[in-house]
Scaffold this active site. Structure first.
Site, PDB file in Angstrom:
ATOM      1  N   HIS A 184       3.696   8.814  -5.337  1.00 33.74           N
ATOM      2  CA  HIS A 184       4.734   7.870  -5.774  1.00 33.74           C
ATOM      3  C   HIS A 184       4.234   7.031  -6.940  1.00 33.74           C
ATOM      4  O   HIS A 184       3.069   6.627  -6.983  1.00 33.74           O
ATOM      5  CB  HIS A 184       5.245   7.006  -4.614  1.00 33.74           C
ATOM      6  N   ASP A 244       5.886   4.211  -7.954  1.00 32.25           N
ATOM      7  CA  ASP A 244       6.225   2.796  -7.818  1.00 32.25           C
ATOM      8  C   ASP A 244       5.117   2.058  -7.077  1.00 32.25           C
ATOM      9  O   ASP A 244       4.280   2.658  -6.392  1.00 32.25           O
ATOM     10  CB  ASP A 244       7.561   2.620  -7.085  1.00 32.25           C
ATOM     11  N   ASP A 265      -2.811   2.248  -4.292  1.00 33.69           N
ATOM     12  CA  ASP A 265      -1.524   2.638  -3.725  1.00 33.69           C
ATOM     13  C   ASP A 265      -0.443   2.684  -4.803  1.00 33.69           C
ATOM     14  O   ASP A 265       0.253   1.710  -5.028  1.00 33.69           O
ATOM     15  CB  ASP A 265      -1.151   1.643  -2.623  1.00 33.69           C
ATOM     16  N   GLU A 287       9.128   4.717  -3.155  1.00 30.44           N
ATOM     17  CA  GLU A 287       8.468   4.979  -1.873  1.00 30.44           C
ATOM     18  C   GLU A 287       8.222   3.685  -1.117  1.00 30.44           C
ATOM     19  O   GLU A 287       8.188   3.680   0.120  1.00 30.44           O
ATOM     20  CB  GLU A 287       7.142   5.711  -2.115  1.00 30.44           C
ATOM     21  N   GLU A 288       8.037   2.586  -1.842  1.00 35.12           N
ATOM     22  CA  GLU A 288       7.675   1.328  -1.218  1.00 35.12           C
ATOM     23  C   GLU A 288       8.872   0.560  -0.650  1.00 35.12           C
ATOM     24  O   GLU A 288       8.715  -0.568  -0.178  1.00 35.12           O
ATOM     25  CB  GLU A 288       6.938   0.422  -2.222  1.00 35.12           C
ATOM     26  N   GLU A 338      -1.902   9.564  -1.015  1.00 30.14           N
ATOM     27  CA  GLU A 338      -2.030   8.224  -0.439  1.00 30.14           C
ATOM     28  C   GLU A 338      -3.510   7.964  -0.164  1.00 30.14           C
ATOM     29  O   GLU A 338      -4.257   8.902   0.139  1.00 30.14           O
ATOM     30  CB  GLU A 338      -1.241   8.108   0.872  1.00 30.14           C
ATOM     31  N   HIS A 398      -1.417  -3.330  -1.429  1.00 32.26           N
ATOM     32  CA  HIS A 398      -0.498  -4.474  -1.521  1.00 32.26           C
ATOM     33  C   HIS A 398      -1.209  -5.820  -1.646  1.00 32.26           C
ATOM     34  O   HIS A 398      -0.546  -6.861  -1.645  1.00 32.26           O
ATOM     35  CB  HIS A 398       0.447  -4.538  -0.307  1.00 32.26           C
TER      36      HIS A 398
END
Length: 355
Positions: free
Chosen positions: A66, A68, A90, A123-124, A147, A324
């Site tokens: 992903h 994003d 991530d 995806e998030e 991931e 994150h």
């Protein structure tokens, strides 16, 4: 396999392109342009995913990641052998490692294989629109979901997720009225029933098989004629969990309505398929012991699993504990090791025999 000059510049460029969910379009176009210049066939699709391929073989290896990130910029810098920035772990680190690993292969290692890079949007967030889009358009033979697992580990399972909104509405009454119950009490009753059911289910089950509920928001309010209460609930589910039953349980309290926002089943592999064996061999060849991880979150693997039903696992350099966070970063040596492991895996995967 080609020799590689150690460099973090491509990943650094990707991380410098800020691309939080719903705002990935500029990065997606720029990434497709970069890939074209590097020898890939690349474009952005109808929903903004970056789609790129290299090779013409009959065995399709999907590199599903992903593009994003969660919101919140982290100043991009290289410090003490670490690259800091939003997405380093991530999951632009995995996307970069995918690309650089494919480019390391020589012609004999690419023979019979097509490498399909799927850089998905959103995806998030709850809907994972990018993964829903690609799962209907491609049919790969192997899937590596990008991931963070750590360079010497692979993720062989993700929990499922049920996400729902609860609401109760009723005509406004005086709180001193006979048998009065506030709207909030009805929603709390539904939550308590869910919590008790999960507690009973979880007894003597390991973490990956448990149902883990969270009450993520709660609001109440009233108009001149009506009062209401609303809550958001998540349940991280195990492979044997029945998500429909959990949703029905939430709606069993009279008057409480349930809106399902997301319902994804858990996914896992036993670690003995061709893809898993290739990863374990590649990591051992690097002088390390492979670690198999089960994660309590979800990924795009959950979205595509039922449609594709092919050997799948998740892999990417970096420490997922940094996902994150305001200090997200990846070690330069860790990234290089991830590229090396991936390149070896892609070389080991078998091509279909013609006929």
């Amino acid at each position: 396999m080609r020799a590689r000059e150690k460099t973090i510049e491509f990943l650094k460029w990707m991380v410098e392109q800020y691309s939080p969910s719903h705002h990935e379009q500029a990065f997606s176009r720029a990434l497709a342009g970069q890939l074209e210049r590097r020898g890939w066939r690349a474009h952005t699709d109808e929903v903004g995913n970056t789609i790129a391929s290299m090779g013409e073989g009959g065995t399709c290896i999907a590199l599903l990641g992903h593009i994003d990130t969660v919101p919140g910029e982290v100043p991009v810098r290289i410090e003490d052998g670490r690259l800091f920035g939003r997405g380093t772990v991530d999951a632009k680190g995995a996307i970069g490692a995918f690309i650089e690993a494919v480019e390391l292969l020589d012609e004999s290692e690419r023979a019979g294989k097509k490498f399909l890079l799927l850089g998905c949007v959103e995806e998030e967030v709850a809907i994972t629109r990018g993964a829903f889009h690609v799962r209907e358009r491609y049919r790969p033979d192997f899937v590596i979901n990008g991931e963070p697992s750590g360079a010497h580990a692979v993720t062989i399972g993700y929990k499922g997720l049920v996400r729902a909104e609860l609401e109760y509405r009723a005509s406004r009454r005086h709180t001193a009225s006979r048998d009065y119950r506030a709207a909030a009490e009805h929603v709390v009753e539904a939550w308590n029933q869910l919590r008790a059911d999960c507690d009973a289910w979880n007894r003597e089950r390991p973490l990956f098989e448990q149902n883990l509920p969270s009450l993520t928001s709660f609001q109440t309010g009233a108009t001149d004629t009506e009062e209401w209460a609303r809550a958001s609930v998540n349940v991280r589910t195990g492979p044997a969990s029945d998500g429909e039953r959990l949703l029905a349980l939430l709606g069993a309290v009279p008057g409480v309505t349930v809106k399902a926002l997301s319902h994804k089943g858990a996914v896992s592999t036993d670690g003995n398929d061709e893809l898993s064996r290739s990863f374990k061999r590649a990591i051992r060849e690097r002088g390390a012991r492979p670690t198999l991880r089960l994660k309590t979150g979800t990924s795009d693997w959950n979205t595509v699993a039922a449609a594709w039903q092919v050997p799948t696992l998740a892999y990417g350099p970096g420490d997922s504990a940094l996902d994150h966070t305001p200090h997200e970063h990846i070690g330069l040596d860790e990234y290089e090791e991830g590229v090396a492991v991936l390149a070896r895996v892609l070389a080991l995967l078998p091509a279909k025999t013609p006929g």
